[in-house]
Motif scaffolding. Structure first.
Motif, mmCIF file in Angstrom:
data_model
loop_
_atom_site.group_PDB
_atom_site.id
_atom_site.type_symbol
_atom_site.label_atom_id
_atom_site.label_comp_id
_atom_site.label_asym_id
_atom_site.label_seq_id
_atom_site.Cartn_x
_atom_site.Cartn_y
_atom_site.Cartn_z
ATOM 1 N N THR A 123 -1.409 -5.369 -15.536
ATOM 2 C CA THR A 123 -1.884 -4.360 -16.480
ATOM 3 C C THR A 123 -3.380 -4.110 -16.267
ATOM 4 N N ARG B 277 0.713 2.880 -10.849
ATOM 5 C CA ARG B 277 1.439 2.760 -12.116
ATOM 6 C C ARG B 277 1.583 1.289 -12.468
ATOM 7 N N ASP C 198 2.027 -1.767 -18.205
ATOM 8 C CA ASP C 198 1.800 -1.319 -19.580
ATOM 9 C C ASP C 198 1.706 0.198 -19.692
ATOM 10 N N GLY C 199 2.068 0.901 -18.596
ATOM 11 C CA GLY C 199 2.007 2.354 -18.604
ATOM 12 C C GLY C 199 0.630 2.905 -18.289
#
Length: 256
Positions: A166, A187, A190-191
């Protein structure tokens, strides 16, 4: 187009390449002059089926490899690293990393099959990496890919400081143990964006970054400075090794 018109634009780059091969500009220029003399005596030696720059470098390589000469590594750290390589891996590395040829073009220049060229490039990468061992942060949310990258990095003699999944983990690892190189996906788990994480990292430490992503179109937009080092997934192990060596060779800075 005349032979002179084909060759003239290549001469500054060919002199640069010859200097890197020999370790001295005077020796390099002497070999370039010999290449031009051969071409003047027999213009047909320039392979008309090849792109002009490839054809010129191929002729030079034929002459060079018939009687190679090397004065030893020059004074800069980059020259010393190049000079330590065996002759053919040195040529493979310089043709791709410095002269910008693709592996296929460089294999044509050296008149070898692609597998043999890849072996030379891997050997060059292994030796160059050993000379420039550093700490590497991996930013990758897919565990299998992260493990593969960790294995590749360790095999090259580097130390993996950690794998971040992340944005927050990436920043925390950089603050805890400043790396000398970052391998980053775009990517994250955690988006969040690996690009945003890298931009924040570069405010903390000045270091080379290699993006390894299945979404290169997010980086190659032409709307902002594009990354110098970009590998597309699925990647080949030898490509990762070669690009790591190139990134460290051209952009190594002391890690704090």
């Amino acid at each position: 187009m005349s032979i002179a018109a084909l060759v003239a634009p290549q001469l500054p780059y060919l002199r640069r390449y010859a200097r890197a091969l020999t370790g001295r500009q005077d020796l390099g220029d002497a070999r370039v002059a010999k290449c031009l003399e051969r071409l003047a005596d027999d213009p047909d030696r320039l392979d008309a089926d090849l792109e002009p720059r490839v054809a010129v470098y191929r002729l030079f390589s034929e002459i060079w490899n018939a009687a190679p000469v090397h004065a030893g590594p020059g004074g800069s750290a980059a020259d010393r690293r190049i000079g330590a390589l065996p002759p053919l891996p040195r040529q493979a590395f310089l043709l791709t990393a410095m002269e910008g040829f693709t592996a296929e073009e460089a294999a044509d220049i050296l008149d070898v099959d692609p597998d043999q060229f890849d072996d030379w490039l891997v050997e060059a990468g292994r030796q160059m990496s050993a000379e420039m061992a550093t700490r590497v942060l991996i930013i990758e949310d897919e565990p299998i890919i992260a493990m593969e990258l960790e294995s590749l990095v360790a095999a090259l003699g580097h130390t993996v400081t950690g794998n971040a999944r992340t944005h927050g983990e990436a920043i925390g690892l950089v603050e805890r143990d400043r790396p000398g190189l970052v391998l980053a996906d775009i990517r994250l788990a955690d988006g969040s964006s690996g690009l945003d994480a890298v931009n924040e990292i570069l405010k903390i430490a000045d270091l080379p970054v290699i993006f390894i992503t299945a979404y290169p179109e997010y980086l190659l937009t032409g709307k902002r400075p594009e990354p110098t080092f970009l590998i597309t997934k699925p990647f080949r192990d030898d490509m990762v090794r070669a690009v790591i060596s190139q990134a460290l060779f051209f952009e190594t800075r002391p890690a704090a």
